[in-house]
Design a protein around this motif. Structure first.
Motif, PDB file in Angstrom:
ATOM      1  N   GLY A 154      39.240  31.943  40.678  1.00 56.00           N
ATOM      2  CA  GLY A 154      39.473  31.414  39.341  1.00 56.00           C
ATOM      3  C   GLY A 154      38.224  30.894  38.656  1.00 56.00           C
ATOM      4  O   GLY A 154      37.449  30.128  39.230  1.00 56.00           O
ATOM      5  N   TYR A 155      38.019  31.318  37.411  1.00 58.73           N
ATOM      6  CA  TYR A 155      36.927  30.824  36.563  1.00 58.73           C
ATOM      7  C   TYR A 155      37.274  31.128  35.115  1.00 58.73           C
ATOM      8  O   TYR A 155      37.446  32.291  34.740  1.00 58.73           O
ATOM      9  N   LYS A 156      37.388  30.095  34.276  1.00 53.00           N
ATOM     10  CA  LYS A 156      37.789  30.274  32.884  1.00 53.00           C
ATOM     11  C   LYS A 156      36.628  30.161  31.909  1.00 53.00           C
ATOM     12  O   LYS A 156      36.813  30.332  30.710  1.00 53.00           O
ATOM     13  N   GLY A 157      35.444  29.863  32.394  1.00 51.03           N
ATOM     14  CA  GLY A 157      34.294  29.731  31.512  1.00 51.03           C
ATOM     15  C   GLY A 157      33.835  31.073  30.964  1.00 51.03           C
ATOM     16  O   GLY A 157      34.357  32.135  31.321  1.00 51.03           O
ATOM     17  N   LEU A 163      31.092  39.513  34.052  1.00 52.19           N
ATOM     18  CA  LEU A 163      31.462  39.317  35.459  1.00 52.19           C
ATOM     19  C   LEU A 163      32.871  38.745  35.581  1.00 52.19           C
ATOM     20  O   LEU A 163      33.558  38.969  36.563  1.00 52.19           O
ATOM     21  N   ARG A 164      33.279  37.997  34.585  1.00 53.76           N
ATOM     22  CA  ARG A 164      34.627  37.440  34.580  1.00 53.76           C
ATOM     23  C   ARG A 164      35.621  38.541  34.229  1.00 53.76           C
ATOM     24  O   ARG A 164      35.460  39.265  33.255  1.00 53.76           O
ATOM     25  N   GLN A 165      36.668  38.664  35.046  1.00 52.28           N
ATOM     26  CA  GLN A 165      37.677  39.699  34.877  1.00 52.28           C
ATOM     27  C   GLN A 165      39.027  39.068  34.539  1.00 52.28           C
ATOM     28  O   GLN A 165      39.227  37.855  34.716  1.00 52.28           O
ATOM     29  N   TYR A 166      39.950  39.902  34.084  1.00 54.57           N
ATOM     30  CA  TYR A 166      41.315  39.438  33.786  1.00 54.57           C
ATOM     31  C   TYR A 166      42.312  40.350  34.493  1.00 54.57           C
ATOM     32  O   TYR A 166      42.270  41.572  34.337  1.00 54.57           O
ATOM     33  N   ILE A 167      43.193  39.744  35.292  1.00 56.46           N
ATOM     34  CA  ILE A 167      44.293  40.467  35.934  1.00 56.46           C
ATOM     35  C   ILE A 167      45.552  39.642  35.689  1.00 56.46           C
ATOM     36  O   ILE A 167      45.699  38.530  36.220  1.00 56.46           O
ATOM     37  N   GLY A 168      46.470  40.172  34.911  1.00 54.10           N
ATOM     38  CA  GLY A 168      47.609  39.400  34.437  1.00 54.10           C
ATOM     39  C   GLY A 168      48.607  39.007  35.498  1.00 54.10           C
ATOM     40  O   GLY A 168      49.309  38.008  35.357  1.00 54.10           O
ATOM     41  N   ASN A 169      48.697  39.754  36.612  1.00 58.28           N
ATOM     42  CA  ASN A 169      49.722  39.461  37.615  1.00 58.28           C
ATOM     43  C   ASN A 169      49.190  38.630  38.778  1.00 58.28           C
ATOM     44  O   ASN A 169      49.823  38.557  39.832  1.00 58.28           O
ATOM     45  N   LYS A 173      44.451  34.226  36.637  1.00 59.04           N
ATOM     46  CA  LYS A 173      44.341  35.437  35.814  1.00 59.04           C
ATOM     47  C   LYS A 173      42.910  35.719  35.387  1.00 59.04           C
ATOM     48  O   LYS A 173      42.509  36.868  35.252  1.00 59.04           O
ATOM     49  N   TRP A 174      42.125  34.679  35.151  1.00 56.70           N
ATOM     50  CA  TRP A 174      40.727  34.830  34.765  1.00 56.70           C
ATOM     51  C   TRP A 174      39.847  34.419  35.939  1.00 56.70           C
ATOM     52  O   TRP A 174      40.080  33.396  36.576  1.00 56.70           O
ATOM     53  N   GLY A 175      38.839  35.221  36.217  1.00 59.21           N
ATOM     54  CA  GLY A 175      37.931  34.848  37.288  1.00 59.21           C
ATOM     55  C   GLY A 175      37.112  36.022  37.783  1.00 59.21           C
ATOM     56  O   GLY A 175      36.994  37.055  37.123  1.00 59.21           O
ATOM     57  N   PHE A 176      36.561  35.861  38.978  1.00 57.16           N
ATOM     58  CA  PHE A 176      35.728  36.891  39.597  1.00 57.16           C
ATOM     59  C   PHE A 176      36.584  37.718  40.550  1.00 57.16           C
ATOM     60  O   PHE A 176      37.394  37.179  41.305  1.00 57.16           O
TER      61      PHE A 176
END
Length: 450
Positions: A154-157, A163-169, A173-176
């Motif tokens: 998890g990383y929301k910055g 490098l930060r990715q989004y995977i909804g499930n 959801k936000w992070g590496f």
């Protein structure tokens, strides 16, 4: 024949002579080399930023890590609350003063920024520590059943850019995104950090492997480090490796399976399948439609799957190795909220070291028929520390009453209770705390002034 198959599919482990302490299991993953590396680069980074190093050492870094481990179990709203006189938590506050802890947390570092200007690795700030952990994970004996999946840290910055990715499930959801290979016991044995086109910059791939899509590259790369890979290669040459796994709907090889709507109308447990050339494609509806490919199993025999039921509160569904590890890491997470994007990755390294070492400890306890302590107790028992002697903090009404606060000279020195670097032989006679006493009495005056 049955016995031979069972010996292959079920790994056998040699029981240890004795179950070691939690600290020893943890240091098998988070080694002395890693701690010395952190201490060195923290001093180097602080010297580059401040002009003078903060002069930390491996012993102090150990104390710092132990505080983070405790904070993962005993969660306070803010870090300052562990030291505040109204909520002081001595288990943590006695290890290190608040200002020293904050100074270490501000300047903790894992690589030399000045040597990484032309590095193609986008994770260069955390890469050395990550590689050292990976090398230790590869040494852990594994079962013969492995799974490969993605883990979100998890990383929301926004400072990490793409490098930060989004995977909804995913829970985070936000992070590496990190691809992991785990054995069926939940132990992570290999890791690969996703960084877009340069993900495989340090991996040697054949021409055929370079043409594969991302998922196939990841599985191929992570499976190369399996300890029994020579055995797998032999099986692949003579018999073919058997596998089963979930795939995306557009990766079923064009199998004409029922649509999701048709399966949903039939209800939970309904399925459809097609097979060709020794490979079967299956679509199965549970909470949602799942697509699978396999060259090892067919649809027979049919059986009922045990799963969690909210109404009856009954268990259980089988949890894969990656899911089990992810669950253990999320139970007691190291506080890693920071503007610096690599700090959450450092927190994951610490938490994964705990989860992996606990699973190895638990396995050893099972081999010797001993009762294993739960993960929380294991995490708290990892670091046995001797609290530094500390003077009791004065109450605000005493500290700010402006009466009788005279400097008293002492034979022994103590750390200044106001400035982070100060060491003094003078302490306040009334408050009983050490304070720097220079010509202008800046620390002495500022400490007693609201």
């Amino acid at each position: 024949i049955t016995k031979i198959v069972r010996d292959f599919t079920e790994a056998r482990f040699e029981p240890p002579v004795v179950v070691q302490s939690p600290f020893q299991y943890f240091r098998m993953l988070f080694t002395d080399e890693m701690i010395q590396h952190v201490a060195h680069h923290t001093n180097l980074y602080s010297a580059q930023e401040l002009g003078d190093p903060i002069k930390t050492n491996p012993e102090e870094i150990e104390d710092f890590l132990s505080m983070l481990l405790f904070m993962g179990v005993f969660k306070f709203p803010s870090l300052e609350d562990y030291w505040h006189h109204e909520s002081r938590f001595s288990v943590i506050a006695d290890i290190m003063p608040r200002k020293r802890f904050q100074l270490l947390r501000r300047y903790i570092h894992f690589n030399d920024n000045q040597q990484c200007n032309e590095n193609p690795d986008r994770f260069y700030k955390i890469r050395p520590l990550f590689d050292m952990l990976r090398n230790q994970c590869l040494l852990i004996p594994s079962t013969y059943k492995h799974s490969v999946d993605e883990v979100m840290i998890g990383y929301k910055g926004t400072r990490a850019g793409s490098l930060r990715q989004y995977i909804g499930n995913k829970p985070d959801k936000w992070g590496f995104k990190v691809f992991c290979r785990a054995s069926s016991s939940g132990i992570i044995h290999d890791l690969l950090m996703y960084q877009g086109a340069s993900t495989f910059f340090n991996v040697t791939l054949s021409e055929e492997e370079q043409m594969l899509p991302l998922g196939a590259k990841v599985v191929t790369t992570l499976c190369k480090t399996i300890q029994h890979f020579k055995l797998v290669q032999t099986l692949q040459t003579s018999l073919g490796v058997q596998c089963i796994g979930t795939v995306r709907p557009n990766r079923t090889g064009g199998a004409p399976l029922m649509t999701d709507k048709e399966l949903i109308k039939r209800g939970r447990g309904s399925y459809d399948y097609r097979s060709a050339e020794g490979v079967i494609a299956v679509k199965w509806f549970d909470n949602k439609c799942v697509n699978l490919l396999s060259n090892a199993s067919g649809i027979m025999p049919l059986s009922a799957v045990k799963r969690w039921c909210k109404e009856s509160k009954e268990k259980i569904t089988h949890m894969g190795g990656i899911d089990l590890s992810d669950m253990l890491v999320h139970l007691y997470k190291t506080p890693a909220k920071s503007r610096r994007w690599y700090i959450p990755l450092f927190g994951y390294i610490l938490d994964l070291s705990i989860a992996n070492s606990w699973l190895v400890y638990k396995r050893d306890c099972g081999l010797l028929n001993e009762k294993a302590m739960p993960l929380k107790r294991f995490r708290l028992a990892v670091k046995h520390y001797t609290p530094r002697p500390s003077l009791p903090k004065p109450q605000p009404d005493v500290r700010y009453d402006s009466l009788g606060h005279w400097p008293l000279h002492c034979d022994k020195r103590g750390r200044c209770n106001y400035c982070p670097k100060g060491v003094s032989r003078w302490k306040c006679q009334k408050c009983n705390v050490f304070l720097c006493l220079n010509a202008n009495q800046e620390c002495f005056a500022a400490y007693h002034q609201k």
